[in-house]
Design an enzyme around this catalytic site. Structure first.
Site, short mmCIF file in Angstrom:
data_model
loop_
_atom_site.label_atom_id
_atom_site.label_comp_id
_atom_site.label_asym_id
_atom_site.label_seq_id
_atom_site.Cartn_x
_atom_site.Cartn_y
_atom_site.Cartn_z
N ARG A 311 102.70 -27.60 -11.42
CA ARG A 311 102.86 -28.17 -10.55
C ARG A 311 103.61 -29.27 -10.30
O ARG A 311 104.25 -29.51 -9.32
CB ARG A 311 101.48 -29.47 -10.93
CG ARG A 311 101.32 -30.43 -9.95
CD ARG A 311 100.04 -31.38 -10.03
NE ARG A 311 98.73 -30.79 -9.85
CZ ARG A 311 98.22 -31.09 -8.58
NH1 ARG A 311 98.98 -32.06 -7.62
NH2 ARG A 311 97.07 -30.34 -8.19
N GLU A 715 96.42 -40.10 -8.52
CA GLU A 715 98.02 -39.89 -9.03
C GLU A 715 99.09 -40.32 -8.02
O GLU A 715 99.92 -40.95 -8.34
CB GLU A 715 97.83 -38.27 -9.25
CG GLU A 715 97.05 -38.19 -10.45
CD GLU A 715 96.94 -36.55 -10.66
OE1 GLU A 715 96.15 -36.08 -9.73
OE2 GLU A 715 97.32 -36.04 -11.47
#
Ligand code: FES
Ligand code: FES
Lengths: 760, 161
Positions: A311, A715
């Protein structure tokens, strides 16, 4: 309709009265035992001998287990089975559990755990990046490289070129409720577990393996967590498995909670990174090509390091169209806590890498960094991208929903960025000690699990004869307000008030095979599953009641033709007519395809966006600093609950700023974590919050068909805190002509060092 | 073991304790008042805040014997006698001054102590008073807002939106 309303968190009343139960608050049966781990005192070596006599003889101790005593699997790894519950022949970090004490009280267990006599043939630990590179201590099979175009060649032709490096620290989760689990033995060897976990199915799986049971022999329940932030995605496995094994062996209920020090010493944290870059750009500051090397320390076990590092690579572009890019990722195995999931899951580190590049380019060309950022943006929908480039990410995904042009215009003008920046320049001229800085940072964050199969969810909805509704789904509640949002969804589907929907604990016996509540996906996935379950029941009711006529569910009434009855009457009528009033719902995210080996595809369903401007002041004599003001504009699509979403944005920003400023993890050269309590590890306090804090949500809709066109929010706002770090860098740059090359966290020491750099 | 008597939330209670037993252990383990939370065990997070003889204290760092005979108020004793929320509790709910809720009981107890000492605190005073209470979720914005609202002040004017 209750969706889109700023309702209070479903547990608000319970929280303000102290009635909300966390794992440690659940009444336990008589004779409940308490557990503690005895920990390895060295970071690396072979266990020669362990003497358990003192522990066994300590007051209140009922049993002590070491690896050899475990009846079945000795494994709490969420990935590649490299993480034993109790160390076998070797220890891999200082703080690794080596023995399990079972005693009649929490205190007795903890005291006895200190009596471990262990002899370890110590070896030099692999701690630093240099140590690990020299020892070739890698996870997986070496570097992972994803590329777009030919960065090397394009770099050679670029008019301007810069190289640099940024070190980015890790972060302790500091969920206010520490890790905790409770195991209750059942008839026939079955086990019920209460766990403070983001991933009940994983707990079920690990406990089943540890007890030699099929998964149906284990039921896991989680009503709520006192904060998770990723730290309860895999790190709760050890406590749940320990409790389950001890409960099996003793036949008694067993509970374990880490006290704060143990929690910080034993559990994994955010991955720290060192990111180096080589960038080529034109006179306008537009990037032609960039090469990144992202090096991260994963600690002793693999845990989630691979997807976290992936990621980070997937966010190396953040908001910017990179014509040529090459991203190399190295995942190092070190003798430290096993780094794990933490809000953003590697994304923030990747984003900070490219934001540093933008900042560096702007400094080099003497341009406003906000301008340089804008010039490098992806194209807005239906607009041509610069130089006719395809509007695709380095991993080949077309960017179709890029909102940052408008958001940037709005935010910069609303907070008078240009005026304040000019004013700061003037003020800094005449302020020799205190220097101010201001910075803008955009965020584009990809939503979906990159492990495609995790993008699924289930729900279970019952209507009872009296018209009351019970809702269950696979997501877990850690304070983010997921349960409240989903209750609003269920209430909206049936057209009733939200208090008619009972929210129940996440329970593996109700909804099976759930994914972790992570990757910001909780409401996207589970919301659609709840919707599917509600609609299945609604369709059955409508078919029976309307007999072909259109039936509406609104305002607590059910209407069709000339009929208008209460929802409760409608449910009662359906029950009498033997209409099934219970349904499961299932959802899987559409349109995903991801080839991890090639680093190509469409790993994300959509992107969420945010933009922030922070203003800071530093004291150039001491390095002390303060955030004076933050202005945020954040994209949550059509918010399911704007009050809860704003809370996520505010909390995310402060947590992100904390990561890059005050929160410093320090290991000594023996691998001992020296910052293992709030006395030495500083998370933001109330007085650290910016004095002026403006948060606005974009009024929009997700173009993708998500639950009521909302977007994920957990997030993305965390990365807005990067603007505070960039503002500090800006303030430092007022001290001289050099580039600050500020490392994170920007503690007073690092700020002073950076000031010295720009002056020399 | 010694018998310790306390008046907790207006009720006389007693418990067997050792010299080392902490007030929070008496409250949670002996009296079942689990609204008082333990976040750090070391007097730093404020999750365990209670009132002892009207003063706020971190119950994880107070020996039960040292407060023998005292009047203790915990979060369970903060609602109005009819069960409705007190002004401070209602303000935390209404202004979303909580997420995971783990810090909330301590925040409410500290806020109550503040407003008793200083019924109309400024925003800066609220922030300074909350130094000893950690919240990892909210970023404090709504907590400060809730406390200012509970003091009867116009939050729209004080706390930036
Ligand atoms: S538990 Fe008492 S202050 Fe943290
Ligand atoms: S609401 Fe979670 S710690 Fe404050």
């Amino acid at each position: 309709m209750s969706v889109h309303n700023p309702m209070a968190h479903d547990s608000a009343r319970l929280h303000v009265t102290g009635a909300a139960r966390y794992v440690d608050d659940i009444p336990t049966p008589q004779g409940c035992l308490h557990l503690a781990f005895a920990l390895s005192p060295v970071a690396r070596g072979r266990i020669r001998a362990m003497d358990l006599a003192a522990m066994k003889g300590a007051e209140g101790v009922v049993a002590v287990f070491v690896a050899a005593d475990l009846p079945f699997a000795n494994d709490v790894s969420p990935s590649v089975h490299d993480e034993p519950l109790l160390a076998t022949d070797r220890v891999h970090y200082m703080g690794q559990p080596v023995a399990l004490v079972v005693a009649d009280s929490h205190l007795s267990a903890r005291k006895a755990a200190r009596l471990l006599q262990i002899e370890v043939e110590a070896e030099p630990p692999i701690l630093s990046i240099e140590d690990a590179l020299a020892a070739e201590s890698f996870f997986e099979d070496g570097p992972r490289v994803w590329a777009k175009g030919d960065a090397k060649a394009a770099l050679g032709q670029a008019k301007h070129r810069l190289q640099g490096e940024i070190t980015i620290g890790g972060q302790e989760h500091f969920y206010l409720e520490g890790q905790a689990a409770l195991a209750l033995p059942q008839e026939g060897g079955d086990m019920v577990i209460h766990s403070s976990t983001q991933h009940p199915t994983e707990i079920q799986h690990k406990v089943a393996d540890a007890l030699g049971l099929p998964m149906h022999g284990v039921r896991v329940e989680c009503r709520r967590m006192g904060g998770g932030f990723g730290g309860k995605e895999s790190q709760g496995n050890a406590l749940a498995v320990a409790c389950a094994v001890a409960a099996r062996q003793t036949g008694r209920a067993c509970k374990m909670r880490y006290d704060r020090d143990d929690d910080m010493i034993i559990t994994g944290k955010r991955h720290d990174f060192r990111i180096s870059y080589d960038v080529g750009f034109d006179d306008q500051g537009q990037i032609e090509a960039v090469r990144f090397t992202q090096i991260t320390r994963g600690g002793w076990a693999q845990d989630l390091t691979a997807p976290v590092a992936d990621r980070a690579m997937l966010h190396a572009d953040n908001a910017y169209l990179l014509p040529h890019a090459e991203i190399t990722s190295l995942r190092l195995k070190t003798n430290m806590q096993s780094a794990t999931a933490f809000r953003g899951f590697g994304g923030p580190q990747g984003v900070l890498g490219i934001e540093r590049v933008m900042d560096h380019i702007a400094h080099d060309l003497g341009l406003d960094p906000a301008l340089v950022r804008r010039r490098n943006y992806y194209a807005a929908p239906h607009k041509a991208s610069r130089a006719g480039l395809a509007n695709t990410t380095p991993y080949g995904m077309e960017v179709r929903d890029f909102l940052l042009h408008e958001m940037t215009d709005q935010l910069l003008s609303d907070c008078d960025y240009a005026g304040r920046r000019a004013e700061i320049a003037v003020r800094n001229e005449t302020s020799p000690i205190l220097k101010r800085g201001i910075a803008f940072c955009p965020v584009k964050f990809g939503i979906s699990f990159t492990l495609t199969h995790l993008n699924q969810a289930g729900a279970l909805v019952h209507l009872y004869q009296d018209g009351s509704i019970m809702m269950n789904h696979g997501g877990t509640e850690m304070g983010q307000g997921l349960f409240q949002k989903l209750a609003q969804v269920a209430a909206s589907r049936f057209g009733v008030a939200v208090d008619q929907v009972k929210i129940t604990a996440t329970d593996t016996a109700k909804v099976p095979n759930t994914s972790a509540t992570a990757a910001s996906s909780g409401s996207d996935l589970n919301g659609m599953a709840v919707l599917a379950a509600c609609d299945a029941i609604r369709t059955r009711m409508a078919e029976f009641l309307g007999q072909g006529a259109e039936v509406r569910f609104a305002n607590g009434r059910v209407t069709w033709g000339d009929k208008d009855i209460s929802f409760a009457e409608a449910v009662a009528a359906c029950y009498q007519a033997r209409v099934g009033l219970s349904a499961t719902g299932f959802y899987k995210t559409p349109d995903l395809s991801w080839d991890r080996a090639a680093g190509q595809g469409r790993p994300f369903f959509y992107f969420a966006h945010g933009a922030a401007v922070s203003e800071v002041v530093i004291d150039t004599l001491t390095g002390e600093n303060r955030i004076l003001r933050a202005d945020i504009l954040h994209d949550v699509g059509a918010s399911l609950n704007p009050a809860l979403d704003r809370g996520q944005v505010e909390g995310g920003y402060v947590q992100g700023a904390g990561w890059l400023t005050t929160e410093e993890l320090v290991w000594d050269d023996r691998g001992h974590l020296r910052t293992h309590a709030p006395s030495t590890y500083k998370i933001p306090a109330c007085s650290d919050r910016p004095a002026i804090f403006n948060v606005a949500l974009v009024d929009g809709e997700n173009p993708e068909a998500t639950i009521y066109r909302s977007k994920a929010v957990g997030e993305p706002p965390f990365m807005l805190g990067i603007s505070a770090f960039l503002a500090l860098s800006h303030a430092i740059s007022a001290c001289g002509t050099g580039y600050p090359n500020l490392d994170a966290p920007a503690t007073p020491e690092r700020i002073l060092a950076a000031i010295a750099r720009v002056r020399s | 073991m010694t018998q310790v008597k306390l008046s907790v939330n207006g009720k006389e209670m007693s418990a067997e304790v050792e010299g080392r037993t902490l007030l929070v252990e008496v409250l949670r383990d002996k009296l079942g008042l689990t609204g008082t939370h333990v976040g750090c065990d070391t007097s730093q997070c404020g999750a365990c805040t209670v009132h002892v003889n009207g003063r706020s204290m971190k119950s994880c760092s107070v020996l039960a014997l040292d407060v023998a005979g005292a009047e203790v108020t915990t979060i369970e004793g903060m609602a109005n006698p009819d069960g409705s929320l007190s002004v401070i509790q209602a303000a935390f709910k209404e202004h979303h001054g909580l997420q995971c809720g783990f810090c909330t009981p301590g925040m409410v107890m500290t806020a109550a102590a503040l407003l008793k000492e200083n019924p109309k605190p400024s925003e800066a005073e609220v922030r300074a008073y909350l130094e000893g209470n950690i919240c990892r979720c909210t970023g404090y914005h709504n907590i400060v807002k809730a406390i200012l609202a509970a003091s009867g002040q116009d939050v729209a004017a004080i706390a930036a939106e």
